[in-house]
Design an enzyme around this catalytic site. Sequence first.
Site, PDB file in Angstrom:
ATOM      1  N   LYS A  28      14.824  -2.210  -2.392  1.00  0.00           N
ATOM      2  CA  LYS A  28      13.859  -2.518  -3.467  1.00  0.00           C
ATOM      3  C   LYS A  28      14.558  -2.526  -4.824  1.00  0.00           C
ATOM      4  CE  LYS A  28      10.575   0.727  -2.695  1.00  0.00           C
ATOM      5  NZ  LYS A  28       9.289   1.450  -2.889  1.00  0.00           N
ATOM      6  N   LYS A  75      15.703  -0.072  -6.218  1.00  0.00           N
ATOM      7  CA  LYS A  75      15.241   1.144  -6.894  1.00  0.00           C
ATOM      8  C   LYS A  75      16.092   2.280  -6.375  1.00  0.00           C
ATOM      9  CE  LYS A  75      10.751   2.199  -7.910  1.00  0.00           C
ATOM     10  NZ  LYS A  75       9.306   2.330  -7.769  1.00  0.00           N
TER      11      LYS A  75
HETATM   12  N1  C2G Z   1       1.378   4.000  -9.839  1.00  0.00           N
HETATM   13  C1  C2G Z   1       0.261   4.012 -10.671  1.00  0.00           C
HETATM   14  N2  C2G Z   1       0.419   4.301 -11.985  1.00  0.00           N
HETATM   15  C2  C2G Z   1       1.644   4.558 -12.495  1.00  0.00           C
HETATM   16  C3  C2G Z   1       2.780   4.560 -11.653  1.00  0.00           C
HETATM   17  C4  C2G Z   1       2.619   4.268 -10.308  1.00  0.00           C
HETATM   18  O1  C2G Z   1      -0.877   3.771 -10.215  1.00  0.00           O
HETATM   19  N3  C2G Z   1       1.745   4.849 -13.827  1.00  0.00           N
HETATM   20  C5  C2G Z   1       1.178   3.683  -8.415  1.00  0.00           C
HETATM   21  C6  C2G Z   1       1.879   2.402  -8.003  1.00  0.00           C
HETATM   22  O2  C2G Z   1       1.079   1.278  -8.338  1.00  0.00           O
HETATM   23  C7  C2G Z   1       2.014   2.597  -6.499  1.00  0.00           C
HETATM   24  C8  C2G Z   1       2.171   4.112  -6.353  1.00  0.00           C
HETATM   25  O3  C2G Z   1       1.737   4.700  -7.604  1.00  0.00           O
HETATM   26  O4  C2G Z   1       0.811   2.183  -5.828  1.00  0.00           O
HETATM   27  C9  C2G Z   1       3.612   4.520  -6.083  1.00  0.00           C
HETATM   28  O5  C2G Z   1       4.415   3.965  -7.102  1.00  0.00           O
HETATM   29  P1  C2G Z   1       5.998   3.855  -6.828  1.00  0.00           P
HETATM   30  O6  C2G Z   1       6.513   5.147  -6.330  1.00  0.00           O
HETATM   31  O7  C2G Z   1       6.626   3.194  -8.009  1.00  0.00           O
HETATM   32  O8  C2G Z   1       6.041   2.851  -5.569  1.00  0.00           O
HETATM   33  P2  C2G Z   1       6.582   1.349  -5.504  1.00  0.00           P
HETATM   34  O9  C2G Z   1       7.993   1.296  -5.915  1.00  0.00           O
HETATM   35  O10 C2G Z   1       5.573   0.516  -6.200  1.00  0.00           O
HETATM   36  O11 C2G Z   1       6.601   1.095  -3.914  1.00  0.00           O
HETATM   37  O12 C2G Z   1       5.797  -1.211   0.120  1.00  0.00           O
HETATM   38  C10 C2G Z   1       5.254  -0.831  -1.141  1.00  0.00           C
HETATM   39  C11 C2G Z   1       6.276  -0.112  -1.963  1.00  0.00           C
HETATM   40  O13 C2G Z   1       6.877   0.960  -1.249  1.00  0.00           O
HETATM   41  C12 C2G Z   1       5.639   0.408  -3.248  1.00  0.00           C
END
Ligand code: C2G
Length: 130
Positions: A44, A46
């Site tokens: 990703k 990340k």
């Molecule tokens: N999130 C949120 N508000 C934020 C930060 C994150 O609502 N200020 C939500 C994201 O939208 C996501 C969840 O928290 O639904 C987890 O965020 P991340 O750990 O950044 O996950 P991500 O990299 O988006 O991975 O297959 C899907 C991926 O694994 C999602």
Amino acid sequence: MKTVITYGTFDILHVGHVNLLRRARALGDRLVVGLSTDEFNRGKHKSSLLNYENRKAVLESIRYVDEVFPERDWDQKAGDIMRYGADVFVMGADWSGRFDALSQYCEVVYLPRTAEISTTEIKMSLDSSS
Ligand code: C2G
């Protein structure tokens, strides 16, 4: 038993993650979370500060989370939904539309993100203060 499923990296857990998990859990009776492995994170583009075991232990301590399993690739969600009998798939709105195809297996819900906070911002403020 209504099962909700969601996915993420959940690195350096913050209120944005907690708000998502709380609202997702409120849509059913249990919440299962696909946690991105360190390897999947690299895919990703990340890099998480905390490794999978650390992130998993933190996530499992959250009252809204019932089970955590590894997210290893983009294509496992349909199988996970069937394996867990998930009724609702939830993601933050930054993913709006990206997983609509899963609506053939379960309800797909995108929830508004929590403004003004992200792991990236936390990392940047840590870097600037060091
Ligand atoms: N999130 C949120 N508000 C934020 C930060 C994150 O609502 N200020 C939500 C994201 O939208 C996501 C969840 O928290 O639904 C987890 O965020 P991340 O750990 O950044 O996950 P991500 O990299 O988006 O991975 O297959 C899907 C991926 O694994 C999602």
